[in-house]
Motif scaffolding. Sequence first.
Motif, PDB file in Angstrom:
ATOM      1  N   VAL A   1      23.563 -19.250   7.048  1.00 34.31           N
ATOM      2  CA  VAL A   1      22.406 -18.346   6.947  1.00 34.31           C
ATOM      3  C   VAL A   1      21.670 -18.674   5.653  1.00 34.31           C
ATOM      4  O   VAL A   1      22.285 -18.650   4.579  1.00 34.31           O
ATOM      5  CB  VAL A   1      22.854 -16.865   6.934  1.00 34.31           C
ATOM      6  CG1 VAL A   1      21.693 -15.947   6.614  1.00 34.31           C
ATOM      7  CG2 VAL A   1      23.467 -16.484   8.273  1.00 34.31           C
ATOM      8  N   ALA A   2      20.400 -18.995   5.774  1.00 32.23           N
ATOM      9  CA  ALA A   2      19.606 -19.205   4.557  1.00 32.23           C
ATOM     10  C   ALA A   2      19.278 -17.835   3.980  1.00 32.23           C
ATOM     11  O   ALA A   2      18.706 -16.993   4.669  1.00 32.23           O
ATOM     12  CB  ALA A   2      18.333 -19.965   4.894  1.00 32.23           C
ATOM     13  N   PRO A   3      19.671 -17.566   2.741  1.00 28.68           N
ATOM     14  CA  PRO A   3      19.526 -16.202   2.223  1.00 28.68           C
ATOM     15  C   PRO A   3      18.084 -15.784   1.951  1.00 28.68           C
ATOM     16  O   PRO A   3      17.808 -14.593   1.817  1.00 28.68           O
ATOM     17  CB  PRO A   3      20.343 -16.227   0.931  1.00 28.68           C
ATOM     18  CG  PRO A   3      20.445 -17.662   0.546  1.00 28.68           C
ATOM     19  CD  PRO A   3      20.375 -18.458   1.805  1.00 28.68           C
ATOM     20  N   GLY A   4      17.173 -16.746   1.886  1.00 28.73           N
ATOM     21  CA  GLY A   4      15.777 -16.362   1.640  1.00 28.73           C
ATOM     22  C   GLY A   4      15.571 -15.929   0.202  1.00 28.73           C
ATOM     23  O   GLY A   4      16.464 -16.062  -0.639  1.00 28.73           O
TER      24      GLY A   4
ATOM     25  N   ILE B   1      14.982 -13.416  -3.118  1.00 27.38           N
ATOM     26  CA  ILE B   1      15.666 -12.202  -3.572  1.00 27.38           C
ATOM     27  C   ILE B   1      15.061 -11.019  -2.810  1.00 27.38           C
ATOM     28  O   ILE B   1      13.852 -10.872  -2.747  1.00 27.38           O
ATOM     29  CB  ILE B   1      15.458 -11.994  -5.091  1.00 27.38           C
ATOM     30  CG1 ILE B   1      16.006 -13.185  -5.895  1.00 27.38           C
ATOM     31  CG2 ILE B   1      16.087 -10.678  -5.553  1.00 27.38           C
ATOM     32  CD1 ILE B   1      17.506 -13.310  -5.933  1.00 27.38           C
ATOM     33  N   GLY B   2      15.916 -10.212  -2.238  1.00 27.06           N
ATOM     34  CA  GLY B   2      15.428  -9.083  -1.426  1.00 27.06           C
ATOM     35  C   GLY B   2      15.229  -9.455   0.024  1.00 27.06           C
ATOM     36  O   GLY B   2      14.812  -8.628   0.826  1.00 27.06           O
ATOM     37  N   GLY B   3      15.477 -10.712   0.379  1.00 28.36           N
ATOM     38  CA  GLY B   3      15.450 -11.182   1.755  1.00 28.36           C
ATOM     39  C   GLY B   3      14.058 -11.351   2.304  1.00 28.36           C
ATOM     40  O   GLY B   3      13.110 -11.372   1.536  1.00 28.36           O
ATOM     41  N   PRO B   4      13.916 -11.488   3.631  1.00 25.82           N
ATOM     42  CA  PRO B   4      14.955 -11.436   4.644  1.00 25.82           C
ATOM     43  C   PRO B   4      15.689 -12.763   4.819  1.00 25.82           C
ATOM     44  O   PRO B   4      15.056 -13.815   4.732  1.00 25.82           O
ATOM     45  CB  PRO B   4      14.158 -11.116   5.925  1.00 25.82           C
ATOM     46  CG  PRO B   4      12.809 -11.703   5.675  1.00 25.82           C
ATOM     47  CD  PRO B   4      12.561 -11.595   4.202  1.00 25.82           C
ATOM     48  N   PRO B   5      17.003 -12.703   5.044  1.00 27.63           N
ATOM     49  CA  PRO B   5      17.738 -13.924   5.366  1.00 27.63           C
ATOM     50  C   PRO B   5      17.281 -14.483   6.715  1.00 27.63           C
ATOM     51  O   PRO B   5      16.602 -13.795   7.481  1.00 27.63           O
ATOM     52  CB  PRO B   5      19.197 -13.443   5.446  1.00 27.63           C
ATOM     53  CG  PRO B   5      19.217 -12.091   4.854  1.00 27.63           C
ATOM     54  CD  PRO B   5      17.847 -11.514   5.025  1.00 27.63           C
ATOM     55  N   SER B   6      17.704 -15.716   6.994  1.00 24.54           N
ATOM     56  CA  SER B   6      17.168 -16.404   8.177  1.00 24.54           C
ATOM     57  C   SER B   6      17.602 -15.763   9.495  1.00 24.54           C
ATOM     58  O   SER B   6      16.926 -15.941  10.500  1.00 24.54           O
ATOM     59  CB  SER B   6      17.583 -17.883   8.146  1.00 24.54           C
ATOM     60  OG  SER B   6      18.990 -18.000   8.093  1.00 24.54           O
ATOM     61  N   ASP B   7      18.697 -15.009   9.505  1.00 24.33           N
ATOM     62  CA  ASP B   7      19.113 -14.403  10.778  1.00 24.33           C
ATOM     63  C   ASP B   7      18.733 -12.922  10.871  1.00 24.33           C
ATOM     64  O   ASP B   7      19.217 -12.200  11.735  1.00 24.33           O
ATOM     65  CB  ASP B   7      20.625 -14.575  10.985  1.00 24.33           C
ATOM     66  CG  ASP B   7      21.450 -13.833   9.940  1.00 24.33           C
ATOM     67  OD1 ASP B   7      20.873 -13.416   8.900  1.00 24.33           O
ATOM     68  OD2 ASP B   7      22.669 -13.675  10.143  1.00 24.33           O
ATOM     69  N   ALA B   8      17.852 -12.465   9.985  1.00 27.24           N
ATOM     70  CA  ALA B   8      17.429 -11.051  10.012  1.00 27.24           C
ATOM     71  C   ALA B   8      16.308 -10.849  11.022  1.00 27.24           C
ATOM     72  O   ALA B   8      15.542 -11.767  11.318  1.00 27.24           O
ATOM     73  CB  ALA B   8      16.962 -10.620   8.628  1.00 27.24           C
ATOM     74  N   ILE B   9      16.230  -9.642  11.544  1.00 26.28           N
ATOM     75  CA  ILE B   9      15.060  -9.226  12.326  1.00 26.28           C
ATOM     76  C   ILE B   9      14.163  -8.471  11.351  1.00 26.28           C
ATOM     77  O   ILE B   9      14.591  -7.487  10.734  1.00 26.28           O
ATOM     78  CB  ILE B   9      15.477  -8.295  13.475  1.00 26.28           C
ATOM     79  CG1 ILE B   9      16.370  -9.060  14.456  1.00 26.28           C
ATOM     80  CG2 ILE B   9      14.266  -7.711  14.175  1.00 26.28           C
ATOM     81  CD1 ILE B   9      17.109  -8.151  15.414  1.00 26.28           C
ATOM     82  N   VAL B  10      12.948  -8.974  11.200  1.00 30.38           N
ATOM     83  CA  VAL B  10      12.014  -8.318  10.277  1.00 30.38           C
ATOM     84  C   VAL B  10      11.361  -7.156  11.019  1.00 30.38           C
ATOM     85  O   VAL B  10      10.687  -7.352  12.032  1.00 30.38           O
ATOM     86  CB  VAL B  10      10.962  -9.318   9.756  1.00 30.38           C
ATOM     87  CG1 VAL B  10       9.939  -8.600   8.889  1.00 30.38           C
ATOM     88  CG2 VAL B  10      11.650 -10.429   8.960  1.00 30.38           C
TER      89      VAL B  10
END
Length: 257
Positions: free
Chosen positions: A49-52, A54-63
Amino acid sequence: MRRVLNMSRLSPVQFLVCAGLLLGTTIAVRSAFVDEYKSGILWAEPKVVAPGPIGGPPSDAIVLFDGKSLAKWENGERWEIKDGYAVSRETGITTKDAFGDCQLHVEWAAPAEVSGEGQGRGNSGIYLMGRYELQVLDSYENKTYFDGQAASVYKQHPPLVNACRKPGEWQAYDVIFTAPRFDSTGKVLKPASITVLQNGVLVQNHFELLGGTFYERPPAYEPHGPTGPIHLQFHGNPVRFRNIWIRAIPELESKRP
Ligand code: MG
């Protein structure tokens, strides 16, 4: 004449070299005769998972809100969107999708212009599964009942500390939520639990919820499915929101011998 190595007579450099050699030899001998412990469990490799930022969103997050559109929310069109944030008004908003065990990131800001007091100041709330409220309130030098202040599980558990920033300043909640489990008769097998960081400070530490959060009655569980929506409350105050994303908590796959 036989000479014995006397470590106390060595220079610091010689001492370090000798100590290193001794340590290396010890480790080599040890690993030659000692079996390494292995659990035998065959773990699947954790996904990358790419953390993105600071504060995200990481690559597997749903925005859920990127500062431009609330299209993923029922009633989202009723909130004002400007300058990369949304302002609560008229009604609460509810995600169209449903979530179970999750990691949720929400940034919010109480109105910079202070008006009202207690529960009437910067009140909103984040409802997990549409039922379990993590309180949003301007609790900066604003007293109210402790199990109703910012970062409380409403009417169940105060935050461990008050980590509120000043009104008008952006604050972050990072939430780890585990949904409750019910059996087929609706009995609670395992209560919901919640861990929350507010602005990086631990404010709820795996608190086990007593049930749904209500204003007028004690907490109680009502059986429900494994997922439910995220709801943001409108409580009469123009609370701002931005950078909202969610991740399902992944299950690790494994085979046991
Ligand atoms: Mg509230």
